[in-house]
Design a protein around this motif. Structure first.
Motif, short mmCIF file in Angstrom:
data_model
loop_
_atom_site.label_atom_id
_atom_site.label_comp_id
_atom_site.label_asym_id
_atom_site.label_seq_id
_atom_site.Cartn_x
_atom_site.Cartn_y
_atom_site.Cartn_z
N LEU A 1 26.94 8.50 64.72
CA LEU A 1 28.28 8.11 64.30
C LEU A 1 29.10 9.35 63.94
O LEU A 1 28.59 10.46 63.96
CB LEU A 1 28.21 7.16 63.11
CG LEU A 1 27.41 5.87 63.34
CD1 LEU A 1 27.30 5.09 62.05
CD2 LEU A 1 28.06 5.03 64.43
N VAL B 1 34.01 11.41 59.32
CA VAL B 1 34.52 10.21 58.66
C VAL B 1 33.55 9.77 57.56
O VAL B 1 33.96 9.35 56.47
CB VAL B 1 34.74 9.08 59.69
CG1 VAL B 1 35.16 7.79 58.99
CG2 VAL B 1 35.79 9.50 60.71
N ALA C 1 34.44 9.41 53.57
CA ALA C 1 34.24 8.19 52.79
C ALA C 1 33.27 8.44 51.62
O ALA C 1 33.47 7.92 50.52
CB ALA C 1 33.70 7.08 53.69
N LYS D 1 42.23 6.15 56.71
CA LYS D 1 41.95 5.23 57.80
C LYS D 1 41.24 3.98 57.28
O LYS D 1 40.57 4.00 56.25
CB LYS D 1 41.07 5.92 58.85
CG LYS D 1 41.77 7.08 59.55
CD LYS D 1 40.85 7.72 60.58
CE LYS D 1 41.56 8.88 61.29
NZ LYS D 1 40.67 9.52 62.28
N ASP E 1 38.54 2.54 58.28
CA ASP E 1 37.09 2.70 58.13
C ASP E 1 36.74 3.30 56.76
O ASP E 1 35.80 2.85 56.09
CB ASP E 1 36.55 3.60 59.25
CG ASP E 1 36.67 2.97 60.60
OD1 ASP E 1 36.41 3.66 61.60
OD2 ASP E 1 36.99 1.76 60.65
N ASN F 1 37.53 0.73 53.90
CA ASN F 1 36.54 -0.34 53.81
C ASN F 1 35.23 0.17 53.21
O ASN F 1 34.59 -0.53 52.41
CB ASN F 1 36.29 -0.93 55.20
CG ASN F 1 35.28 -2.06 55.17
OD1 ASN F 1 34.13 -1.89 55.52
ND2 ASN F 1 35.75 -3.24 54.73
N ALA F 2 34.83 1.40 53.56
CA ALA F 2 33.60 1.95 52.99
C ALA F 2 33.72 2.16 51.48
O ALA F 2 32.77 1.93 50.73
CB ALA F 2 33.27 3.27 53.69
N LYS G 1 32.90 -3.98 57.16
CA LYS G 1 33.42 -4.22 58.51
C LYS G 1 33.06 -3.11 59.49
O LYS G 1 33.28 -3.26 60.69
CB LYS G 1 34.94 -4.36 58.46
CG LYS G 1 35.40 -5.57 57.65
CD LYS G 1 36.92 -5.68 57.65
CE LYS G 1 37.37 -6.90 56.86
NZ LYS G 1 38.85 -7.03 56.83
N THR G 2 32.55 -1.95 58.99
CA THR G 2 32.18 -0.85 59.88
C THR G 2 30.79 -0.36 59.52
O THR G 2 30.24 -0.68 58.45
CB THR G 2 33.17 0.32 59.75
OG1 THR G 2 33.08 0.86 58.43
CG2 THR G 2 34.60 -0.14 60.00
N ILE H 1 30.07 2.64 58.83
CA ILE H 1 30.16 3.67 57.80
C ILE H 1 29.92 3.08 56.41
O ILE H 1 29.36 3.72 55.52
CB ILE H 1 31.54 4.37 57.87
CG1 ILE H 1 31.74 5.04 59.24
CG2 ILE H 1 31.68 5.41 56.77
CD1 ILE H 1 30.77 6.15 59.54
N SER H 2 30.32 1.84 56.20
CA SER H 2 30.23 1.22 54.86
C SER H 2 28.80 1.13 54.35
O SER H 2 28.50 1.54 53.22
CB SER H 2 30.89 -0.16 54.89
OG SER H 2 32.24 -0.07 55.24
#
Length: 523
Positions: free
Chosen positions: A357, A361, A365, A399, A401, A404-405, A416-417, A419-420
């Motif tokens: 990934l 990003v 996060a 962003k 992503d 949400n994380a 939702k991603t 990364i979270s």
């Protein structure tokens, strides 16, 4: 006889005569030697006898002298012993006289005590009789007053209480305050037991790092200048910074105590500047503290910039950079917030790269996942820090992503991603490792914040500082809105509010400070 025989006989006779003559001569010499030896022996014996007598006399004389010396020493020892015995006998006689005196005094005191007991019993009987008479008189007077006024005793009490309600309120608060002060004196032992029972084992280095700073001095002479005349300098410094300054017997050091590390750093730098400059007075203290607060704000921005550069994060909003810098002076469960966020960011980057990934990003996060823990005057305290951090990230253009994380790392919202869950797992790894966190410290800091929030809930409060590890709440009020009588009432009401709404060990002292300043400018 032939000639040879005659010659032989003549020779033998000559030899015999010669031998006899020789023997006789030897005998004469021997007798002379013996007589001379006897004479010498007699002389030697005579001189030996004389020397023996002389030695005998000397020895007898020495023995007599030795005997006299021993006798004198023995007499001295006997005299000393007699003297000590005499002193001991004297002390014994003195003790006996003292004991007899004490016994006589004790007997007199016992006699006096018995007589006083009799007097007290007699007086108590007399007072009881008088009390009974007074009660009878009081009842008769109450009955007469009821007849005259046309009111019963209960109705009169009600009217009297209504008329004196306002006056009684202030008197009651003063009385309650005096009773509380008296209770503090008698309850010290119980308070110690409560404190000991509530103490939990935490690392000393964590407590020192998160609650206390030590300001070193070149000499103890500077302490007096920091305190100032009648403590005015130290009071001004505590009022301006909200930090408790402890000046004790610690050589060449002053302790700064406060749960807010930003305040402690402001106080430490201000003290350093004041001591270096040498001019220490209240006006100068306020000026230096204001300048130091600006300096700390600049340093916070620099720390945030260095952090994002070290992690390779670009394009972060200046307000988010400032929030990252403020993490340096915050802690979560005893763990430094900036170190924790850096650790989470690095873990997220490694894990994201292993999963194929975007590691940048993930780092972004991970760094921002706890920004909701940084205080903000515009935010509501009841909002969870994950939701609050997500709102800030959205506000400053992060962003979806990343947002949400941040919001989902404690399952407040749906992930939702990919990364979270990485941020959630790395946050757990950083917080769960041995020695990373101590929940006791975080709840302790929250309790201090709650103390200050309770004080701000009353009108007229300008500043509120929780000091002495939460054992004292120092409240500074506006002199125009709060007078002296109102200050005493405010202190009582705040203490009752704390007692009702909070749970805490020991006691909390509420100090309300009202200061009036007269300022004019000469032109």
């Amino acid at each position: 006889m032939d000639t040879n025989t005659i010659i032989i006989i003549a020779a033998l006779v000559g030899l015999a005569i010669g031998f006899a003559i020789a023997k006789f001569m030897e005998k004469g010499k021997a007798s002379k030697t013996i007589s001379s030896a006897k004479k010498e022996a007699a002389t030697i014996l005579k001189s030996a006898g004389i020397e023996g007598e002389s030695i005998k006399k000397d020895k007898i004389f020495q023995a007599k002298e030795k005997f006299l010396e021993l006798k004198a020493e023995h007499e001295k020892v006997i005299i000393n012993k007699d003297k000590k015995i005499g002193e001991a006998e004297k002390r014994i006689r003195d003790k006996e006289s003292q004991v007899s005196n004490e016994l006589s005094k004790s007997k007199k005191l016992n006699d006096q005590l018995e007589s006083k007991i009799k007097d007290v019993n007699h007086k108590s009987e007399f007072y009881e009789k008088k009390q009974a008479e007074l009660e009878k008189l009081h009842k008769s007077q109450v009955q007469q007053l009821e007849v005259i006024s046309g009111l019963s005793a209960e109705e009169a009490k009600g009217q009297l209480l209504e008329s004196l309600k306002e006056t009684a309120k202030s008197d009651a608060m003063a009385y309650a305050q005096s009773m509380m002060e008296e209770a503090k004196l008698t309850a010290e032992q119980d308070a110690r037991k409560i404190v000991v029972q509530t103490i939990q084992r935490i690392g000393t280095e964590e407590a020192v790092e998160n609650c206390v700073s030590v300001f070193n001095l070149e000499s103890d002479d500077v302490k007096g200048r920091i305190i100032g005349r009648e403590g005015r300098n130290i009071r001004a410094l505590e009022s301006a910074t909200g930090v408790e300054i402890i000046v004790d017997d610690t050589p060449e050091a002053i302790i700064l105590s406060c749960f807010d590390s930003v305040r402690r750093e402001v106080a430490r730098l201000s003290l350093h500047k004041l001591v270096t400059d040498g001019r220490i007075h209240p006006a100068r203290i306020e000026e230096i503290v204001k300048k130091t607060e600006k300096q700390i704000e600049q340093e916070i921005v620099e720390v945030g910039k260095r952090t994002v550069i070290d992690l390779g994060i670009h394009g972060l909003h200046p307000e988010l950079i400032r929030a990252v810098g403020r993490m340096k002076y915050r802690s979560s469960y005893g763990q430094n917030l900036l170190q924790h966020s850096r650790e989470v960011a690095k873990l997220c980057g490694v894990m994201a790269s292993e999963l194929g990934l975007n590691s940048k990003v993930a780092k972004r996060a991970g760094l921002l996942h706890d920004i909701g823990k940084v205080p903000n005057t515009e935010s509501e305290v009841e909002t969870p820090h994950a939701i609050l951090g997500m709102q800030w990230a959205e506000k400053y253009g992060e962003k979806p992503d990343v947002c949400n994380a941040i919001g989902a790392h404690h399952d407040e919202i749906e992930m939702k991603t990919l990364i979270s869950p990485i941020v959630q797992v790395c946050d757990a790894i950083s917080g769960a490792r041995p020695g990373a966190r101590r929940q006791v410290l975080d709840s302790y800091i929250q309790r201090l914040k709650d103390l200050e929030d309770i004080a701000f809930g009353f009108s007229g409060v300008q500043k509120a500082y929780a000091i002495q590890a939460g054992r004292e709440l120092r409240v500074i009020v506006e002199s125009e809105k709060v007078n002296d009588e109102k200050a005493a009432q405010l202190s009582f009401e705040i203490s009752q509010k704390i007692q009702t709404d909070m749970t805490y060990p020991g006691q909390v002292k509420v100090t309300v400070i009202r200061e009036t300043r007269a300022v004019n400018v000469a032109k």
